[in-house]
Scaffold this motif. Structure first.
Motif, PDB file in Angstrom:
ATOM      1  N   LYS A 116       0.818  -1.215   0.000  1.00 41.32           N
ATOM      2  CA  LYS A 116       0.000   0.000   0.000  1.00 41.32           C
ATOM      3  C   LYS A 116       0.851   1.264   0.000  1.00 41.32           C
ATOM      4  N   THR A 117       2.126   1.135   0.378  1.00 36.70           N
ATOM      5  CA  THR A 117       2.973   2.326   0.511  1.00 36.70           C
ATOM      6  C   THR A 117       4.018   2.446  -0.593  1.00 36.70           C
ATOM      7  N   PHE A 118       3.881   1.674  -1.657  1.00 40.57           N
ATOM      8  CA  PHE A 118       4.900   1.677  -2.707  1.00 40.57           C
ATOM      9  C   PHE A 118       5.020   3.019  -3.421  1.00 40.57           C
ATOM     10  N   ASN A 119       3.973   3.834  -3.384  1.00 46.13           N
ATOM     11  CA  ASN A 119       4.027   5.119  -4.085  1.00 46.13           C
ATOM     12  C   ASN A 119       4.521   6.258  -3.195  1.00 46.13           C
ATOM     13  N   LEU A 120       4.822   5.970  -1.937  1.00 43.13           N
ATOM     14  CA  LEU A 120       5.376   6.982  -1.042  1.00 43.13           C
ATOM     15  C   LEU A 120       6.869   7.150  -1.304  1.00 43.13           C
ATOM     16  N   PRO A 121       7.444   8.249  -0.830  1.00 47.09           N
ATOM     17  CA  PRO A 121       8.911   8.380  -0.932  1.00 47.09           C
ATOM     18  C   PRO A 121       9.602   7.249  -0.170  1.00 47.09           C
ATOM     19  N   VAL A 122      10.829   6.955  -0.553  1.00 50.68           N
ATOM     20  CA  VAL A 122      11.554   5.808  -0.008  1.00 50.68           C
ATOM     21  C   VAL A 122      11.656   5.880   1.508  1.00 50.68           C
ATOM     22  N   ARG A 123      11.963   7.036   2.036  1.00 51.08           N
ATOM     23  CA  ARG A 123      12.108   7.171   3.494  1.00 51.08           C
ATOM     24  C   ARG A 123      10.803   6.825   4.211  1.00 51.08           C
ATOM     25  N   GLU A 124       9.701   7.301   3.671  1.00 49.43           N
ATOM     26  CA  GLU A 124       8.411   6.997   4.294  1.00 49.43           C
ATOM     27  C   GLU A 124       8.067   5.514   4.150  1.00 49.43           C
ATOM     28  N   GLN A 125       8.428   4.912   3.036  1.00 52.31           N
ATOM     29  CA  GLN A 125       8.216   3.468   2.872  1.00 52.31           C
ATOM     30  C   GLN A 125       8.978   2.712   3.953  1.00 52.31           C
ATOM     31  N   ASP A 126      10.240   3.096   4.151  1.00 47.92           N
ATOM     32  CA  ASP A 126      11.049   2.431   5.169  1.00 47.92           C
ATOM     33  C   ASP A 126      10.468   2.638   6.560  1.00 47.92           C
ATOM     34  N   GLU A 127      10.028   3.855   6.817  1.00 46.56           N
ATOM     35  CA  GLU A 127       9.448   4.172   8.134  1.00 46.56           C
ATOM     36  C   GLU A 127       8.223   3.298   8.407  1.00 46.56           C
ATOM     37  N   THR A 128       7.321   3.219   7.424  1.00 45.11           N
ATOM     38  CA  THR A 128       6.109   2.424   7.639  1.00 45.11           C
ATOM     39  C   THR A 128       6.437   0.934   7.718  1.00 45.11           C
ATOM     40  N   ALA A 129       7.427   0.493   6.957  1.00 48.13           N
ATOM     41  CA  ALA A 129       7.800  -0.927   7.026  1.00 48.13           C
ATOM     42  C   ALA A 129       8.334  -1.284   8.406  1.00 48.13           C
ATOM     43  N   VAL A 130       9.142  -0.416   8.963  1.00 46.05           N
ATOM     44  CA  VAL A 130       9.685  -0.677  10.301  1.00 46.05           C
ATOM     45  C   VAL A 130       8.572  -0.615  11.339  1.00 46.05           C
ATOM     46  N   LYS A 131       7.700   0.371  11.220  1.00 45.54           N
ATOM     47  CA  LYS A 131       6.580   0.463  12.165  1.00 45.54           C
ATOM     48  C   LYS A 131       5.722  -0.794  12.105  1.00 45.54           C
ATOM     49  N   LEU A 132       5.498  -1.293  10.887  1.00 46.97           N
ATOM     50  CA  LEU A 132       4.702  -2.508  10.742  1.00 46.97           C
ATOM     51  C   LEU A 132       5.395  -3.694  11.404  1.00 46.97           C
ATOM     52  N   ARG A 133       6.715  -3.778  11.253  1.00 49.79           N
ATOM     53  CA  ARG A 133       7.444  -4.865  11.911  1.00 49.79           C
ATOM     54  C   ARG A 133       7.335  -4.756  13.429  1.00 49.79           C
ATOM     55  N   VAL A 134       7.448  -3.540  13.933  1.00 47.10           N
ATOM     56  CA  VAL A 134       7.310  -3.347  15.387  1.00 47.10           C
ATOM     57  C   VAL A 134       5.908  -3.744  15.812  1.00 47.10           C
ATOM     58  N   LEU A 135       4.916  -3.311  15.060  1.00 44.21           N
ATOM     59  CA  LEU A 135       3.526  -3.638  15.381  1.00 44.21           C
ATOM     60  C   LEU A 135       3.317  -5.154  15.361  1.00 44.21           C
ATOM     61  N   ASN A 136       3.930  -5.830  14.407  1.00 41.73           N
ATOM     62  CA  ASN A 136       3.791  -7.282  14.340  1.00 41.73           C
ATOM     63  C   ASN A 136       4.504  -7.977  15.488  1.00 41.73           C
ATOM     64  N   ARG A 137       5.554  -7.353  16.010  1.00 39.45           N
ATOM     65  CA  ARG A 137       6.234  -7.946  17.161  1.00 39.45           C
ATOM     66  C   ARG A 137       5.346  -7.966  18.400  1.00 39.45           C
ATOM     67  N   VAL A 138       4.521  -6.945  18.551  1.00 37.33           N
ATOM     68  CA  VAL A 138       3.655  -6.899  19.739  1.00 37.33           C
ATOM     69  C   VAL A 138       2.260  -7.450  19.446  1.00 37.33           C
ATOM     70  N   LYS A 139       2.016  -7.856  18.221  1.00 40.53           N
ATOM     71  CA  LYS A 139       0.690  -8.355  17.831  1.00 40.53           C
ATOM     72  C   LYS A 139       0.274  -9.585  18.634  1.00 40.53           C
ATOM     73  N   TYR A 140       1.226 -10.443  18.935  1.00 35.95           N
ATOM     74  CA  TYR A 140       0.865 -11.692  19.630  1.00 35.95           C
ATOM     75  C   TYR A 140       0.123 -11.410  20.921  1.00 35.95           C
ATOM     76  N   ARG A 141       0.376 -10.248  21.518  1.00 35.55           N
ATOM     77  CA  ARG A 141      -0.301  -9.912  22.773  1.00 35.55           C
ATOM     78  C   ARG A 141      -1.790  -9.669  22.550  1.00 35.55           C
ATOM     79  N   LEU A 142      -2.163  -9.264  21.348  1.00 32.04           N
ATOM     80  CA  LEU A 142      -3.578  -9.025  21.071  1.00 32.04           C
ATOM     81  C   LEU A 142      -4.381 -10.320  21.055  1.00 32.04           C
ATOM     82  N   TYR A 143      -3.735 -11.403  20.691  1.00 31.35           N
ATOM     83  CA  TYR A 143      -4.450 -12.657  20.476  1.00 31.35           C
ATOM     84  C   TYR A 143      -4.082 -13.740  21.490  1.00 31.35           C
ATOM     85  N   ASP A 144      -3.235 -13.411  22.434  1.00 30.22           N
ATOM     86  CA  ASP A 144      -2.849 -14.390  23.459  1.00 30.22           C
ATOM     87  C   ASP A 144      -3.800 -14.276  24.649  1.00 30.22           C
TER      88      ASP A 144
END
Length: 149
Positions: A116-144
């Motif tokens: 969804k973020t492929f059309n953003l500038p590269v820096r913003e793509q990287d920022e959202t990708a890292v945020k998504l990884r962080v969010l996925n790291r804590v995701k298990y707490r939502l479903y545990d």
């Protein structure tokens, strides 16, 4: 007449030799040009690879910098998902119940997904990708069920 024929043959022979010499010189010149062109193309390809490598290294360094900005251990230890989301820069009201937080997780993960973020500038793509990884790291707490209150 024979002398005349001999002279004509010698002249024709000289012309053929001269044409052959010119042809060889032309072939040699073309070969040199082709070699120079090939050399220029190789140099350009090498420069392009170096630029790509440098850009990739810079991008990885920036991703690491963004990754380090979010203290994952601290985020994982937080009790409130809304606090975790706020740590990632998402405005979240503190009174959401767990189902609303799960729905918000899905919404945010779709919004930050690299497809969804492929059309953003590269820096913003990287920022959202890292945020998504962080969010996925804590995701298990939502479903545990053991962790949920």
């Amino acid at each position: 007449m024979s002398l005349e024929n001999k002279q004509k043959e010698e002249e024709e022979q000289k012309k053929r030799e001269m044409l052959e010499k010119e042809r060889k010189e032309e072939d040699a010149r073309k070969n040199r040009e082709l070699l120079e062109q090939h050399k220029r193309e190789e140099e350009e390809k090498q420069r392009s690879l170096e630029i790509q490598q440098r850009e990739q290294e810079e991008r990885e360094a920036y991703r690491q910098q963004v990754w380090n900005r979010y203290d994952i251990k601290k985020l994982v230890k937080l009790n409130s998902f809304t606090t975790i989301y706020r740590g990632l820069g998402v405005n979240v009201p503190p009174w959401l119940n767990i189902e609303q937080v799960r729905k918000l997780y899905k919404t945010i993960s779709l919004e930050w997904h690299p497809d969804k973020t492929f059309n953003l500038p590269v820096r913003e793509q990287d920022e959202t990708a890292v945020k998504l990884r962080v969010l996925n790291r804590v995701k298990y707490r939502l479903y545990d069920p053991d962790i949920l209150p």
